[in-house]
Scaffold this active site. Structure first.
Site, PDB file in Angstrom:
ATOM      1  NE  ARG A   1     -10.949  17.572  21.212  1.00  0.00           N
ATOM      2  CZ  ARG A   1     -10.006  16.858  21.816  1.00  0.00           C
ATOM      3  NH1 ARG A   1      -8.828  16.700  21.260  1.00  0.00           N
ATOM      4  NH2 ARG A   1     -10.234  16.286  22.975  1.00  0.00           N
TER       5      ARG A   1
ATOM      6  CG  HIS B   1      -3.643   1.447  17.836  1.00  0.00           C
ATOM      7  ND1 HIS B   1      -3.996   2.394  18.783  1.00  0.00           N
ATOM      8  CD2 HIS B   1      -4.256   0.301  18.213  1.00  0.00           C
ATOM      9  CE1 HIS B   1      -4.789   1.834  19.683  1.00  0.00           C
ATOM     10  NE2 HIS B   1      -4.962   0.566  19.354  1.00  0.00           N
TER      11      HIS B   1
ATOM     12  CG  ASP C   1      -6.942   3.942  17.218  1.00  0.00           C
ATOM     13  OD1 ASP C   1      -6.021   4.652  16.759  1.00  0.00           O
ATOM     14  OD2 ASP C   1      -7.146   3.817  18.435  1.00  0.00           O
TER      15      ASP C   1
ATOM     16  CG  HIS D   1       7.955   0.292  21.899  1.00  0.00           C
ATOM     17  ND1 HIS D   1       7.396   0.430  23.153  1.00  0.00           N
ATOM     18  CD2 HIS D   1       7.736   1.461  21.262  1.00  0.00           C
ATOM     19  CE1 HIS D   1       6.857   1.637  23.247  1.00  0.00           C
ATOM     20  NE2 HIS D   1       7.048   2.284  22.129  1.00  0.00           N
ATOM     21  CB  VAL D   2      10.934  -5.287  19.087  1.00  0.00           C
ATOM     22  CG1 VAL D   2      11.762  -5.991  18.018  1.00  0.00           C
ATOM     23  CG2 VAL D   2      11.721  -5.124  20.376  1.00  0.00           C
TER      24      VAL D   2
ATOM     25  NE  ARG E   1      -4.820  17.484  22.718  1.00  0.00           N
ATOM     26  CZ  ARG E   1      -5.589  17.694  23.788  1.00  0.00           C
ATOM     27  NH1 ARG E   1      -5.301  17.109  24.942  1.00  0.00           N
ATOM     28  NH2 ARG E   1      -6.637  18.478  23.703  1.00  0.00           N
TER      29      ARG E   1
ATOM     30  N   GLY F   1       9.139   9.081  21.725  1.00  0.00           N
ATOM     31  CA  GLY F   1       9.578   9.181  20.333  1.00  0.00           C
ATOM     32  C   GLY F   1      10.476   8.042  19.870  1.00  0.00           C
ATOM     33  CB  SER F   2      11.047   4.512  20.848  1.00  0.00           C
ATOM     34  OG  SER F   2       9.797   3.893  20.766  1.00  0.00           O
TER      35      SER F   2
HETATM   36  C1  GRF Z   1       3.564   3.436  20.522  1.00  0.00           C
HETATM   37  O1  GRF Z   1       3.344   2.247  21.219  1.00  0.00           O
HETATM   38  C2  GRF Z   1       2.472   3.666  19.512  1.00  0.00           C
HETATM   39  O2  GRF Z   1       1.905   2.486  19.036  1.00  0.00           O
HETATM   40  C3  GRF Z   1       1.457   4.450  20.297  1.00  0.00           C
HETATM   41  O3  GRF Z   1       2.200   5.262  21.153  1.00  0.00           O
HETATM   42  C4  GRF Z   1       3.451   4.651  21.432  1.00  0.00           C
HETATM   43  C5  GRF Z   1       4.522   5.674  21.137  1.00  0.00           C
HETATM   44  O4  GRF Z   1       5.777   5.263  21.581  1.00  0.00           O
HETATM   45  N1  GRF Z   1       0.600   5.193  19.398  1.00  0.00           N
HETATM   46  P1  GRF Z   1       7.065   6.111  21.221  1.00  0.00           P
HETATM   47  O5  GRF Z   1       6.829   7.538  21.719  1.00  0.00           O
HETATM   48  O6  GRF Z   1       7.234   6.088  19.735  1.00  0.00           O
HETATM   49  O7  GRF Z   1       8.178   5.462  21.948  1.00  0.00           O
END
Ligand code: GRF
Length: 193
Positions: free
Chosen positions: A69, A113, A149, A175-176, A95, A16-17
């Site tokens: 589902r 993504h 996607d 992530h950054v 999912r 969840g970053s």
């Molecule tokens: C991210 O890299 C996002 O692009 C992908 O899953 C990862 C989630 O990372 N869909 P976080 O849980 O938000 O840290």
């Protein structure tokens, strides 16, 4: 006058970053969204702690509790409607969603993504980018459509892939950028709601 904040839900499965980046952005008075609900399909997702710390309602809806589902997605839809959610952000939600659910949230559901879509779709985007030997990758926030996607892009950011790059180092760089573009994309999506 107080700005109307659009009620948003964030769906997660893990760390969840990106959720944290959205929580931090929403803390600003002038940011047009408020996270009202965080749903995780995994009870041990660290993102749930982040949400609780920020005083956001959380719900665990485990896919394992549903036979299909469709039934799992229906439970999520019910939770979103009950919380008066207007926009959904997928943030590391692992999912696949049914086309019925996606249609119910068409134009109102975003995903992030870790690649420059349309390149490297799927669950191993960073590994695939490294294996392909490309010198640039990045991340994309896009609308969610039934095809994985593949929905309309909202924002992309690039990162360089340098020699000796590993999946971990690439993930860190991506992530950054993700934490920067997800709030930006959310703001843009709200502008056109
Ligand atoms: C991210 O890299 C996002 O692009 C992908 O899953 C990862 C989630 O990372 N869909 P976080 O849980 O938000 O840290």
């Amino acid at each position: 006058m107080l700005l109307h904040k659009t009620p948003v839900a964030v769906l997660i499965s893990g760390s969840g970053s990106n959720l944290q980046a959205l929580i931090d952005a929403c803390a600003a008075l002038e940011f047009p969204a408020e996270i009202k609900l965080v749903i995780s399909n995994k009870a041990d997702a660290y993102g749930l702690e982040r949400a609780k710390k920020a005083g956001i309602a959380t719900q665990v809806i485990s896919h394992k509790d549903y036979d299909t589902r469709e039934a799992f997605d229906a439970a999520m839809h019910e939770a979103l409607v009950a919380a008066n959610i207007e926009l959904v952000c997928l943030a590391g939600f692992m999912r696949l969603l049914t086309s019925g659910f996606v249609q119910q949230w068409e134009g109102k559901m975003l995903n992030i993504h870790p690649s420059l879509l349309p390149k490297f779709k799927g669950a191993h985007a960073m590994r695939d980018a490294l294996a392909a030997g490309v010198t640039k990758s990045g991340c994309t926030v896009h609308y969610v459509t039934a095809e994985m996607d593949a929905g309309e892009m909202i924002v992309q950011a690039e990162v360089d892939i340098v020699s000796g790059e590993t999946e971990e180092s690439l993930a860190q760089k991506i992530h950054v950028q993700e934490h920067r573009i997800y709030p930006e994309a959310l703001r843009m999506a709200i502008d056109v709601l």
